[in-house]
Design a protein around this motif. Structure first.
Motif, PDB file in Angstrom:
ATOM      1  N   VAL A  56       0.843  -1.201   0.000  1.00  9.35           N
ATOM      2  CA  VAL A  56       0.000   0.000   0.000  1.00  9.35           C
ATOM      3  C   VAL A  56       0.876   1.248   0.000  1.00  9.35           C
ATOM      4  N   GLN A  57       2.058   1.126   0.618  1.00  9.77           N
ATOM      5  CA  GLN A  57       3.013   2.229   0.583  1.00  9.77           C
ATOM      6  C   GLN A  57       4.378   1.698   0.993  1.00  9.77           C
ATOM      7  N   ALA A  60       8.604   5.978   2.188  1.00  7.38           N
ATOM      8  CA  ALA A  60       8.425   7.402   1.866  1.00  7.38           C
ATOM      9  C   ALA A  60       7.026   7.883   2.216  1.00  7.38           C
ATOM     10  N   GLY A  61       6.033   7.017   2.097  1.00  5.42           N
ATOM     11  CA  GLY A  61       4.656   7.403   2.401  1.00  5.42           C
ATOM     12  C   GLY A  61       3.887   7.818   1.158  1.00  5.42           C
ATOM     13  N   ILE A  62       2.579   7.811   1.298  1.00  3.13           N
ATOM     14  CA  ILE A  62       1.713   7.993   0.130  1.00  3.13           C
ATOM     15  C   ILE A  62       1.901   9.362  -0.523  1.00  3.13           C
ATOM     16  N   ILE A  63       2.003  10.404   0.282  1.00  4.29           N
ATOM     17  CA  ILE A  63       2.120  11.743  -0.314  1.00  4.29           C
ATOM     18  C   ILE A  63       3.431  11.864  -1.094  1.00  4.29           C
ATOM     19  N   ALA A  64       4.511  11.425  -0.497  1.00  8.28           N
ATOM     20  CA  ALA A  64       5.809  11.502  -1.187  1.00  8.28           C
ATOM     21  C   ALA A  64       5.815  10.639  -2.454  1.00  8.28           C
TER      22      ALA A  64
END
Lengths: 394, 125
Positions: A56-57, A60-64
């Motif tokens: 899912v990610q 770095a994370g979803i926004i990055a």
């Protein structure tokens, strides 16, 4: 309080889950793509999706990851999707009995977006169809992961005289973003000149790849079908380019939402027609005139008289996101629709949504309310995409 | 000196006198991912232990935050309105959600201490 990452089917949101629901997946029962180990090694958070354990990610994370794709290039593992070849005399004409697109007119090496329809014109699934080059009549299909078994059963049932070869031993990697063409061309010279929605074969270290210039992010990019055994090496080679990074399903969802693209099972399903969904562009003139696909009568009527409801984009005035299933009401409080996808748009820094509203309320600029946790949030109907498409037009 | 306790729903509560500072744990923010919106209660509102006190929204989903102890909301972290990402960056510090005036300190005492919470989190993965 913590939310659940997923058994919701999609990457996302069942509105309001407890934090403690943070799911520990039933790992045993989930299928793995050829890139499973790579994901885990690269710090992915794996969640159940369509029967697969999927990233899912990453760290770095979803926004990055989302912004990485808009600014440079993202590499997505979409191997859970269904890849197949439908072959046999009259394959194009026969497939037209199940989908409303003009498949006969599709030139070799070109692809088209269409939908499997039911007898009411409802959308069983959406898919990409490619006319494969060669003497034999062959069509390449890519269908949604969640529906692939049902789609393949549908094809075998309705078109028993054709051969359906499911390409289960192939991974599918999407390379998306402004640097995608330059990056992929280092491995596969020539792909940078491919037209949008075109397809070709390519060879890479002895492996036969299928490359199409398409995607699900609104960016220029490619989807590359790679034999499972070579998938990891191919992905790592792409990732050795400093401009590339792995991107998970979370950002895939936020990217496609900004691009105004439908997710089957959410924005489109058997209760919606392609006309209601704003997909009339995918039904070419000859098919509108001749019909001959499931639900043709209703679709012809909706094309002529207009559908009673339409899929629209919604811009929220405030900062609170509106999620799937939220009711949409008119200024007078009457319920006139429902949100089918909604969330935070990383490229815009604010919430956006899409959903269906009665056609009288579908004009851009119309002010509506979305009910979130009982409170009406002001929203305005807006044209989609929310973020302009940047497909390669040559 | 303040003491800190945790819930199985991944809220923390820090007690100074009869003022409880409430937020979500590092594990919670890490699991939620990028936080994009926090809905906080009105100052003056009375919340019951286990009742919904706030909502935290990540890119992916909305999650409810429950009050670890009962009390009256005396302050909320208004900075989260403009910068919800503070919850990711510093959940136990700048990313706090609200302060309650606590009615019954025994509710606090009954919650997990740090060692117990860490042990609990370890069982989740």
């Amino acid at each position: 309080m913590l939310a659940r990452q997923s058994p919701c089917g999609r990457v996302a949101p069942r509105p309001e889950c407890r934090l403690s629901d943070l799911a520990v997946a039933a790992k045993d029962t989930l299928a793995r793509t050829p890139l499973y180990e790579l994901h885990v090694e690269r710090g992915a958070r794996m969640v159940p999706f369509a029967g697969y354990s999927m990233p899912v990610q990453y760290k770095a994370g979803i926004i990055a990851e989302h912004l990485q794709t808009r600014e440079k290039a993202g590499l997505f593992d979409v191997s859970h999707m269904g890849q197949a070849v439908l072959a046999g005399p009259g394959a194009a004409r026969r497939l037209e009995t199940l989908v409303p697109a003009d498949i006969l007119a599709l030139a070799a090496g070109r692809q088209r977006y269409t939908q499997f329809l039911d007898d009411n014109g409802g959308i069983l699934d959406d898919l990409m169809v490619t006319r494969l080059p060669g003497a034999e009549e062959r069509l390449g299909l890519v269908v949604n992961a969640s529906n692939k078994e049902a789609d393949f059963a549908h094809l075998r049932n309705k078109l028993p005289e054709l051969q359906l070869e499911v390409l289960a031993d192939r991974a599918l990697l999407a390379v998306q973003g402004p640097n995608a063409a330059e990056m992929l061309a280092q491995l596969l010279p020539g792909v940078e000149t491919m037209a949008f929605m075109s397809w070709r074969k390519a060879d890479w270290h002895g492996s036969r790849l299928f490359v199409s210039r398409s995607g699900y992010t609104g960016e220029d990019g490619f989807e590359v079908s790679v034999p499972a055994a070579q998938a990891r090496a191919f992905a790592e080679r792409l990732l050795s380019d400093a401009r590339a990074a792995l991107v998970g399903l979370g950002a895939r969802d936020s990217l496609r939402l900004e691009a105004g693209l439908c997710l089957h099972g959410h924005d489109i399903d058997t209760s919606t027609t392609p006309i209601e969904a704003g997909l009339a562009w995918s039904i070419q003139k000859r098919r509108r005139q001749e019909g001959g696909f499931p639900g043709a009568e209703r679709i012809e009527r909706e094309l002529r008289a207009g559908p009673t409801r339409r899929r629209v984009g919604l811009e929220l005035a405030g900062k609170a996101p509106a999620r799937e299933s939220a009711d949409v009401s008119a200024q007078d409080g009457r319920k006139i629709g429902r949100v089918t996808s909604g969330g935070f748009a990383p490229s815009l820094g604010r919430p956006i949504a899409m959903g269906y509203v009665e056609s009288d309320f579908a004009a851009p600029g119309t002010e509506l309310n979305i009910l979130v946790r009982g409170a009406p949030l002001l929203a305005r109907v807006t044209r989609m995409p929310f973020v302009p498409h940047r497909y390669f037009r040559g | 000196m303040s003491a800190i306790r945790y819930t199985k729903d991944h809220e923390y509560v820090r007690l100074d006198g009869d003022v409880a500072t409430i937020g979500i744990t590092d594990h919670a923010q890490e699991q939620l991912g990028d936080i994009v919106f926090v809905e906080l209660p009105q100052v003056g509102k009375s919340v019951e232990q286990g009742g919904e006190a706030a909502v935290v929204e990540s890119v992916k989903a909305a999650s409810e935050v429950y009050a670890p102890v009962s009390g009256e909301v005396i302050e909320v972290n208004a900075a989260l309105e403009g910068e919800p990402a503070k919850v990711n960056a510093d959940p136990l510090g700048d990313g706090w959600f609200m302060k309650l005036k606590v009615r019954d300190k025994s509710q606090f005492d009954a919650l997990m201490d740090e060692a117990a919470y860490n042990e609990f989190v370890a069982t989740l993965s």
